[in-house]
Write a protein that holds these residues in place. Structure first.
Motif, PDB file in Angstrom:
ATOM      1  N   SER A 254      26.054 -18.638  51.849  1.00  0.00           N
ATOM      2  CA  SER A 254      26.040 -17.888  50.910  1.00  0.00           C
ATOM      3  C   SER A 254      26.847 -17.173  49.579  1.00  0.00           C
ATOM      4  O   SER A 254      28.030 -18.357  50.325  1.00  0.00           O
ATOM      5  CB  SER A 254      26.311 -16.119  52.352  1.00  0.00           C
TER       6      SER A 254
ATOM      7  N   MET B 192      39.919 -15.966  53.780  1.00  0.00           N
ATOM      8  CA  MET B 192      38.752 -15.355  54.627  1.00  0.00           C
ATOM      9  C   MET B 192      37.848 -15.958  56.298  1.00  0.00           C
ATOM     10  O   MET B 192      37.625 -15.336  57.015  1.00  0.00           O
ATOM     11  CB  MET B 192      37.360 -16.197  54.107  1.00  0.00           C
TER      12      MET B 192
ATOM     13  N   ASP C 208      28.176 -21.993  55.783  1.00  0.00           N
ATOM     14  CA  ASP C 208      29.306 -22.438  53.722  1.00  0.00           C
ATOM     15  C   ASP C 208      30.113 -22.595  53.801  1.00  0.00           C
ATOM     16  O   ASP C 208      31.043 -22.542  55.329  1.00  0.00           O
ATOM     17  CB  ASP C 208      28.878 -20.125  53.700  1.00  0.00           C
TER      18      ASP C 208
ATOM     19  N   ALA D 121      29.799  -9.838  51.987  1.00  0.00           N
ATOM     20  CA  ALA D 121      30.292 -11.050  52.780  1.00  0.00           C
ATOM     21  C   ALA D 121      29.605 -11.169  53.471  1.00  0.00           C
ATOM     22  O   ALA D 121      29.299 -11.664  54.976  1.00  0.00           O
ATOM     23  CB  ALA D 121      30.990  -9.815  53.266  1.00  0.00           C
ATOM     24  N   GLY D 122      28.681 -12.094  52.700  1.00  0.00           N
ATOM     25  CA  GLY D 122      27.806 -13.227  53.945  1.00  0.00           C
ATOM     26  C   GLY D 122      26.128 -12.552  54.137  1.00  0.00           C
ATOM     27  O   GLY D 122      25.068 -13.176  54.618  1.00  0.00           O
TER      28      GLY D 122
ATOM     29  N   TRP E  61      41.952 -12.549  52.039  1.00  0.00           N
ATOM     30  CA  TRP E  61      40.750 -11.999  51.457  1.00  0.00           C
ATOM     31  C   TRP E  61      41.598 -10.433  50.995  1.00  0.00           C
ATOM     32  O   TRP E  61      40.856 -10.112  49.743  1.00  0.00           O
ATOM     33  CB  TRP E  61      39.423 -12.492  51.749  1.00  0.00           C
TER      34      TRP E  61
ATOM     35  N   GLN F 190      27.950 -14.807  48.689  1.00  0.00           N
ATOM     36  CA  GLN F 190      28.836 -14.209  49.837  1.00  0.00           C
ATOM     37  C   GLN F 190      28.975 -12.950  48.295  1.00  0.00           C
ATOM     38  O   GLN F 190      29.907 -11.674  48.519  1.00  0.00           O
ATOM     39  CB  GLN F 190      30.530 -14.762  49.322  1.00  0.00           C
TER      40      GLN F 190
END
Length: 536
Positions: free
Chosen positions: A30, A1, A46, A35-36, A426, A32
């Motif tokens: 988050s 990520m 995070d 994607a946040g 990712w 996720q």
């Protein structure tokens, strides 16, 4: 990520590119799921991205390099793991905890039907039913996006107070501004009435029913009440020294309504998605430019220009297709594939138009490499919730979110620590990314990267962002030729871009930059080519 220290390590690259600021997608704590954009705590980083100290170090280093930092704010919804939402689920109907969100009783004899007919932007229904500890069904909650992203209720004074405090929290740590996610969606119409259309991020979609007025706001978007919120926020930013900025992600039509978000005392900029969706069409681009500049003048705000972002198929891929994909839909292995070479040539031509225009230009990561979309990503690797909520009918946005290629010889193409055996990025990078990696383009003088640096240098040196634009003598958008003249105290600059299928004869000029070494052959401007020239 990736992580915040990794971004800090690349800030010299951005400063050398010639940009003024960097906008970071959400790095808050988050789960996720999106994607946040499903925030569990707006005041913490995070752990996967680092620490609060890492965020402060990033901001400090950026400022030392002359870069400003724009933080992504997500005020339409939280994560379902946010402390507020957990408290709401544990509380009773009508409680203050539930008043922070949109909870409602269901319709039907036993409340088994959702409170209204709204659907989610990501597919499926926009309501999910709750259950108590014993498993008994209860009220429903609203989520215009994923079910893990409950919508906040901006009728609640607590919500107003909380986000004013969040703004101050990051401003106190040096943030220069905020990009506001779904800025047109915070306020819902009173009573949450049914709506005849389908939820879209932009009005005027193809599946609106006959007779529907696409300019009439849906009850969940572009409500008048959002403007009072942004006047509150403007007042918060005004309490801080220097220039602080709010920029709206607001998919609003027509352009005159978009610029209501940047009236004096509200936001400072709003993304101009009309320019993005104009595609590779000279007449459509020219119409967008003229309408945008007129609307901007009416409120005294700067125009903005953007070709790609994390929610759209990259323009280098769109421009290589015979027909652009629908908004927010990816390109899959079974779809018609773009001509990547043609798409990259056209992407550079479009960038030469974008970067010539007065106002602010936004570059998505990798634009400067003419980076393409991952169009053959395996379905089992997809992560966008839109893909799962639509059972694959919407491929989602993963193809545009592939990590950047830095080093053509390194593991992960230089994204990540780069040591053998380290975890892969990712989302996997396609094979063609190696040829577009930064190290390859640094070594090639005619590369997109070198051209972008030249364009950004010339744009700054000649004051093009603050120039006055007028059509040039050879302007012929109907015939595919764009010719703009930009007048500023630093000089007069021309951009000529040939988006047609045939070469065009133009007058001799003192060329400052060209889309390729072959872009100007004497006075012949080939198809899919552009030049900047000095006219002073």
């Amino acid at each position: 990520m990736g992580d915040l220290p990794g971004i800090t390590a690349r800030l010299d690259y951005l400063a050398g590119l010639g940009v003024d600021a960097v906008w970071l997608s959400p790095f808050y704590r988050s789960p996720q799921r999106d994607a946040g954009y499903d925030v569990a705590d707006y005041r913490s980083v995070d752990p996967m991205f680092g620490t609060l100290a890492d965020a402060e170090a990033l901001i400090s280093r950026a400022h030392a390099l002359g870069l400003r930092v724009i933080v992504d704010l997500v005020p339409n919804h939280t994560s379902d793991e946010h402390a507020w939402f957990r408290a709401a689920l544990a509380a009773q109907p009508g409680s203050p905890e539930r008043a922070r969100y949109h909870f409602a009783d269901g319709r039907g004899a036993h409340g088994e039907l959702p409170p209204n007919n709204w659907s989610s932007v990501f597919g499926g229904g926009a309501w999910t039913r709750t259950a108590d500890a014993a498993g008994r069904p209860g009220q429903w909650y609203l989520h215009l996006f994923d079910s893990s992203q409950p919508d906040l209720n901006w009728d609640s004074p607590e919500v107003h107070a909380e986000f004013a405090a969040v703004l101050r929290y990051w401003l106190d740590r040096g943030a220069d501004g905020f990009r506001v996610d779904v800025a047109h969606g915070l306020v819902k119409a009173e009573g949450l009435p049914d709506h005849a259309g389908t939820v879209h991020m932009v009005s005027g979609a193809d599946d609106e029913p006959a007779g529907h007025d696409p300019m009439a706001a849906a009850p969940y978007f572009d409500q008048e009440g959002v403007h009072a919120i942004y006047r509150e926020w403007n007042a918060v930013l005004a309490q801080y020294p220097g220039q602080r900025m709010l920029v709206a992600e607001a998919w609003v039509e027509p352009v005159e309504r978009l610029f209501r978000y940047v009236r004096p005392g509200e936001m400072h900029q709003a993304f101009n998605f009309g320019f993005l969706v104009a595609g590779y069409d000279a007449a459509a681009i020219d119409a967008s430019v003229r309408a945008t500049l007129e609307a901007a003048r009416s409120v005294g705000a700067p125009a903005t220009w953007v070709l790609s972002n994390h929610d759209t198929v990259r323009h280098s891929a769109r421009f290589g297709l015979a027909q652009a994909p629908a908004q927010q839909r990816g390109i899959g292995a079974g779809d018609p594939q773009p001509d990547h070479g043609l798409g990259r040539r056209r992407a550079i031509v479009a960038a030469m138009i974008e970067l010539a225009l007065p106002g602010s230009a936004y570059l998505y990561q990798g634009d400067e490499l003419a980076l393409t979309e991952h169009t053959v990503l395996a379905d089992e690797l997809r992560q966008d919730p839109a893909y799962f909520r639509t059972a694959g009918a919407d491929l989602g946005r993963d193809g545009a979110r592939i990590p950047l290629p830095w080093d053509s010889q390194a593991p992960g193409l230089g994204f990540g620590p780069g040591r053998p055996g380290d975890a892969a990025p990712w989302l996997p990078q396609p094979a063609e990314f190696a040829a577009l990696a930064v190290d390859r383009q640094e070594a090639r003088p005619g590369s997109a990267l070198h051209l972008y640096r030249t364009l950004l240098h010339v744009r700054r040196a000649r004051g093009m962002g603050r120039a006055r634009l007028r059509p040039g003598a050879e302007h012929d958008p109907a015939g595919g030729l764009i010719h703009y003249v930009l007048d500023s105290p630093e000089g007069t600059t021309e951009v000529l871009a040939n988006l047609s299928a045939r070469a065009r004869e133009i007058a001799p000029r003192a060329v400052l930059a060209a889309s390729s070494p072959e872009a100007l052959r004497g006075t012949l401007l080939p198809a899919d080519a552009a030049v900047w020239a000095a006219a002073d």
